[in-house]
Scaffold this motif. Structure first.
Motif, PDB file in Angstrom:
ATOM      1  N   ALA A 320      52.356  34.188  44.664  1.00  0.00           N
ATOM      2  CA  ALA A 320      53.582  34.096  43.869  1.00  0.00           C
ATOM      3  C   ALA A 320      53.313  34.603  42.456  1.00  0.00           C
ATOM      4  O   ALA A 320      52.200  34.503  41.938  1.00  0.00           O
ATOM      5  CB  ALA A 320      54.067  32.644  43.833  1.00  0.00           C
ATOM      6  N   ALA A 321      54.337  35.162  41.820  1.00  0.00           N
ATOM      7  CA  ALA A 321      54.208  35.664  40.449  1.00  0.00           C
ATOM      8  C   ALA A 321      53.700  34.550  39.533  1.00  0.00           C
ATOM      9  O   ALA A 321      54.114  33.396  39.663  1.00  0.00           O
ATOM     10  CB  ALA A 321      55.543  36.194  39.969  1.00  0.00           C
ATOM     11  N   ARG A 322      52.811  34.914  38.577  1.00  0.00           N
ATOM     12  CA  ARG A 322      52.203  33.913  37.711  1.00  0.00           C
ATOM     13  C   ARG A 322      51.474  34.558  36.547  1.00  0.00           C
ATOM     14  O   ARG A 322      51.208  35.759  36.555  1.00  0.00           O
ATOM     15  CB  ARG A 322      51.220  33.053  38.507  1.00  0.00           C
ATOM     16  CG  ARG A 322      50.041  33.845  39.079  1.00  0.00           C
ATOM     17  CD  ARG A 322      49.253  33.007  40.079  1.00  0.00           C
ATOM     18  NE  ARG A 322      49.997  32.793  41.323  1.00  0.00           N
ATOM     19  CZ  ARG A 322      49.615  31.926  42.272  1.00  0.00           C
ATOM     20  NH1 ARG A 322      48.536  31.168  42.104  1.00  0.00           N
ATOM     21  NH2 ARG A 322      50.333  31.799  43.363  1.00  0.00           N
ATOM     22  N   TYR A 323      51.140  33.746  35.565  1.00  0.00           N
ATOM     23  CA  TYR A 323      50.258  34.146  34.483  1.00  0.00           C
ATOM     24  C   TYR A 323      49.328  32.984  34.172  1.00  0.00           C
ATOM     25  O   TYR A 323      49.410  31.928  34.805  1.00  0.00           O
ATOM     26  CB  TYR A 323      51.027  34.639  33.263  1.00  0.00           C
ATOM     27  CG  TYR A 323      51.600  33.584  32.334  1.00  0.00           C
ATOM     28  CD1 TYR A 323      51.611  33.807  30.965  1.00  0.00           C
ATOM     29  CD2 TYR A 323      52.154  32.390  32.792  1.00  0.00           C
ATOM     30  CE1 TYR A 323      52.149  32.868  30.090  1.00  0.00           C
ATOM     31  CE2 TYR A 323      52.690  31.461  31.931  1.00  0.00           C
ATOM     32  CZ  TYR A 323      52.685  31.697  30.580  1.00  0.00           C
ATOM     33  OH  TYR A 323      53.204  30.786  29.704  1.00  0.00           O
ATOM     34  N   GLU A 324      48.389  33.186  33.233  1.00  0.00           N
ATOM     35  CA  GLU A 324      47.392  32.175  32.882  1.00  0.00           C
ATOM     36  C   GLU A 324      46.611  31.717  34.116  1.00  0.00           C
ATOM     37  O   GLU A 324      46.166  30.572  34.202  1.00  0.00           O
ATOM     38  CB  GLU A 324      48.053  30.979  32.188  1.00  0.00           C
ATOM     39  CG  GLU A 324      48.687  31.327  30.853  1.00  0.00           C
ATOM     40  CD  GLU A 324      49.321  30.126  30.168  1.00  0.00           C
ATOM     41  OE1 GLU A 324      49.647  29.135  30.865  1.00  0.00           O
ATOM     42  OE2 GLU A 324      49.477  30.173  28.946  1.00  0.00           O
TER      43      GLU A 324
END
Length: 897
Positions: A320-324
């Protein structure tokens, strides 16, 4: 148990080798095992006492004592018996491992029968002469001979013409000033060559070489940024993405440390702009994945520096889309895990760039988290810490991609809960340091041994202050920490030595400025720091490289200083230093830059302790420092500072006893002191001694009348002042000042002028151009000049034939035999030779030639020009171009008789 002792010994280094002996006996040399086998004897102690029993030893050969390349090994022997501390082994790395270069032996050890990894002992042992006896076995063949064979050992007539190397006879002629030129052939020489004349050549004329202009406008660093990524390819580090202020970026660049150059990355096919994404290096490609902009991303791309192109990553099966989040490279797969997109994750996936496919991972025994760390141990990904759904975390787990399985980590003795910390893998352990928890900054850390599933404290003595958003890099088994934030960004660095289990400070000389949210990457012996954010929230576009062996920092190519005019420049012998001036918005600046013409690169100058913003100031070079003084600084200034380019530091100039504040003055360097004179229509000055940081006044008795925009030169014993604006207009008078006797002597008047240029040739002062009275009573721009000879105390006019166009506000330099005039209000420039009193034009070649208030220095074989303003109108452009002018040389044409 000896195994428990041994692990403790490997980590805390109570176990050591002493009295290591290297022998190669006659029996070894004659061994039927191998001709390259040699025996190695050592003494092993455990806790200070001689060791006894069987031990597992491995031996690896390296090119350096720290880091470096393994050239042979590891050799793993059967259990080695150790008696009363002594052992003997036979080693065979092969004769090719000893070509004549220095070699070091690294020994790793564990108790026999223990499953733990062998621990390398430090320091490595230097191998001395005996193994190189292997090389001598082939010394009898001519192919292995080196050095010089004396003429006495070459028989007469032994070497015939057919035995000479191709071109050998011609090289022999050239060595004696001759050549294989046939009768009637022509030869060009850069000098009037007596050797050619003696060899039978006749001078038949001269030829003029073409002028060369070089625009130093390439190799600029990428735009300043923070929260970006960096990878090391083995030869370059690559920067990509991040934030510039609030602007998201999809740009990047490659930095080559050998050439000190930047190469921009293409944006075609690159991922969309983002920050807090991840990047890994596969060995051939950089893989970018995830991150955020105004949304979160679950895509990425692969960049190949050989083809300089991007390839999109398959999004089928992607996490799934994410950051950090975190990402590691296993050697064949990229593993993405954790992160957030508003909610937190504890899942991930494995990406195979060969098949461009994703494979899901087994569920982790960990809670959701972001801002955690992940390292690759060689066999496992180790996750630790981070921010959970409601609080910082103090747990972790290990993931084995081969079995797609997780295993827990011992929590007892581990670090306290934290996020925004750093973690790295150093040889055989994970080192965690710093971070924050619930608003409290942390200044501690731990080492984790996955083989024994144990934690060890990092020492508090000498450790960095508490911080987060710092960077960490590994050099061998050591961890390097730099920067971060604790209330304000930090600009210090530290090194943790695993061998010594202790901290030491990194050199502060030419270290990067204080910053956080920067990127750091390491090679085998260097750490590169680039970008980040300073205390004002500015995204930085500079960096440094740190040499771990020398404990030194070196600036990276930073691009030129901002556009400016009314600035100063000096030549150090290897660099041009530019400082201060006025910007294109009508303000003044207090920064500068250092330009290296060999590498065509700029480095920033520290602003810590620099003078306040100013223009129309002066700068002189002392041989080791640049002294900036005076100028217009709202109001005029009578202070300054001394800049040392070696240490990249400023020291203040004493103001007690200094001349009154002023601008448009002159300053010269005598070899030991700086003399400041005139400006703001004054006729006084001061002598500054940097050794004592003190001033002595210059007498006004007999001094020229007060003036500004004049010129001054140093003859080696006297200061000569000429021209400038006085209360009555452009002056044609001046004087000579002797600092030893503190006396003035008037010089004969010459055609009055201001805003002109002057150079010292070694015997004469040459003045040219400016604003004055050429005829009648109306001042105008001049195309005339004069030469003042202090020995004769007399003036001579310079030739008016082929003189450059009349101008003011131009630059001039002395090359050693010519005066070069360039820029200002006139077109083009000119070269003046005082020996023959003749002018020669300069090629223009599409460079800006109507630029005022530039600076120019002579760099040994080229004139370096920087900055300036197109005109004095309000909207005229201000430049930060760096240009080199190389005068075409006169070539002497000789003909073979």
């Amino acid at each position: 148990m000896i195994s428990k002792k041994w692990v403790a010994v490997g980590l805390f280094a109570p176990l050591s080798f002493a009295s290591l002996l290297l022998t190669a006996t006659q029996a070894d040399a004659q061994s039927t095992i191998n001709a390259s086998t040699f025996s190695y004897q050592g003494r092993l102690t455990d806790g200070g006492a001689p060791a006894n029993g069987a031990y597992d030893l491995t031996f690896t050969l390296f090119t350096t004592n720290i880091g470096g390349l393994a050239v042979a090994g590891a050799i793993t022997n059967a259990p080695i018996p150790v008696s009363n501390g002594l052992f003997t082994v036979l080693l065979d790395f092969g004769a090719a491992a000893f070509p004549g270069d220095a070699r070091w032996l690294e020994i790793a050890v564990r108790s026999n029968g223990v499953a733990a990894a062998r621990l390398p002992l430090t320091p490595r042992q230097a191998l001395t002469a005996t193994p190189y006896a292997l090389w001598s076995q082939a010394a009898g063949t001519a192919s292995n001979l080196s050095g010089t064979i004396s003429a006495a050992n070459i028989g007469a007539g032994t070497i015939t013409g057919s035995m000479l190397a191709a071109g050998g006879a011609a090289a022999n002629l050239q060595a004696s000033g001759q050549s294989g030129v046939a009768s009637g052939g022509m030869v060009l020489s850069p000098t009037n060559n007596s050797a050619l004349a003696n060899a039978g050549y006749v001078l038949v004329g001269t030829m003029q070489g073409s002028d060369t202009w070089i625009q130093h406008s390439t190799n600029l660093p990428p735009l300043g940024r923070k929260l970006h990524t960096a990878v090391w390819t083995g030869t370059e580090f690559i920067i990509w993405g991040g934030l510039n202020g609030t602007n998201k970026l999809n740009t990047g660049a490659r930095y080559n440390p050998v050439a000190n150059t930047w190469t921009p990355l293409p944006t075609f096919g690159a991922p969309s702009a983002r920050f807090q994404h991840t990047a890994v290096w596969t060995g051939t490609e950089m893989i970018i994945w995830g991150g955020a902009d105004s949304t979160f991303y679950g895509d990425g791309a692969r960049y190949n520096p050989v083809s300089n192109g991007w390839i999109p990553i398959n999004t089928n099966g992607t996490p799934a889309a994410r950051y950090e989040h975190s990402a590691v490279w296993t050697g064949s797969r990229m593993i993405v895990w954790g992160g957030s997109n508003g909610g937190f994750f504890n899942d991930g996936s494995r990406y195979d760039p060969v098949t461009d496919t994703w494979t899901s991972m087994a569920p982790a025994p960990l809670g959701v988290r972001t801002r955690h760390t992940a390292v690759w141990s060689g066999t496992q990904m180790i996750i630790w810490g981070g921010l959970g759904a409601s609080s910082p975390l103090a747990d972790g787990a290990r993931y084995n991609p081969g079995s797609d399985s997780w295993s827990g980590m011992r929590l007892s003795g581990g670090p306290s809960a934290r996020l925004n910390h750093t973690a790295l893998w150093a040889v055989n352990q994970m080192i965690i340091w710093g971070g924050s928890a619930n608003g409290l900054l942390l200044g501690d850390g731990k080492r984790y041994d996955p083989a024994g599933d144990r934690w060890f404290d990092l020492p508090a003595a000498g450790a960095p202050s508490a911080r987060e958003q710092h960077s960490a890099a590994s050099i061998g088994a050591d961890m390097l920490i730099f920067g971060g934030i604790n209330g304000a960004p930090l600009g210090d660095g530290f090194r943790y030595s695993a061998a010594k289990d202790g901290w030491s400070s990194l050199s502060s000389t030419q270290a990067p400025s204080a910053r956080c949210q920067h990127a750091t990457i390491s090679s085998s012996n260097e750490m590169f720091v680039w970008g980040g954010m300073d205390g004002a929230g500015t995204s930085l576009s500079d960096g440094r490289r740190y040499n771990a062996s020398l404990n030194t920092w070196t600036p990276l190519n930073q691009g030129p200083p901002s556009p400016r005019w009314l600035h100063t420049a000096v030549w150090t012998g290897s660099e041009m230093l530019v400082w201060g001036g006025a910007d294109n918005a009508g303000g003044r600046v207090s920064d500068g830059g250092r330009f290296n013409p060999v590498t065509h690169s700029w480095a920033t100058m520290s602003t810590n302790g620099a003078p306040s913003p100013r223009d129309v100031h002066t700068a002189v070079w002392t041989g080791k420092e640049m002294i900036v003084w005076g100028g217009s600084a709202s109001p005029a200034a009578n202070d300054g500072a001394r800049y040392n380019p070696v240490s990249d530091t400023w020291l203040p100039v004493e103001t007690n006893g200094a001349p009154a504040a002023r601008s448009s003055h002159t300053a010269v360097w005598t070899g030991s002191r700086m003399i400041v004179w005139g400006g703001n229509f004054t006729n006084d000055g001061g002598i500054y001694d940097p050794t004592n940081n003190s001033w002595t006044p210059v007498t006004t008795n007999g001094a020229p009348s007060g003036r500004s925009q004049h010129e001054a030169v140093w003859t080696g014993s006297e200061l000569i002042v000429y021209g400038g604006n006085t209360a009555g207009g452009p002056s044609g008078g001046g004087g000579r000042y002797n600092p030893v006797t503190d006396t003035w002597q008037a010089i004969p008047p010459f055609a009055g002028r201001s805003q002109f240029s002057a150079v010292w040739t070694g015997t004469e002062m040459i003045v040219w151009g400016g604003f004055g009275q050429s005829s009648g009573f109306t001042p105008s721009e001049l195309s005339s000049g004069g030469r003042y000879n202090p020995a004769a105390n007399a003036w001579l006019f310079t030739s008016m034939i082929m003189t450059p166009e009349a101008r003011t506000n131009h630059v001039s330099v002395w090359t050693g035999n010519e005066m070069l005039i360039w820029g200002g209000t006139g077109a083009g420039g000119g070269r003046y030779d005082p020996i023959v009193d003749a002018w020669r034009s300069m090629d223009v070649n599409n460079v800006h030639d109507h630029v005022q208030y530039q600076t120019a220095v002579w760099a040994g074989n080229e004139m370096l020009i920087f900055g300036g303003r197109a005109s004095l109108s309000g909207n005229a452009p201000v430049y930060n171009e760096t240009t080199s002018y190389i005068p075409g040389k006169t070539m002497f044409l000789y003909q073979r008789l």
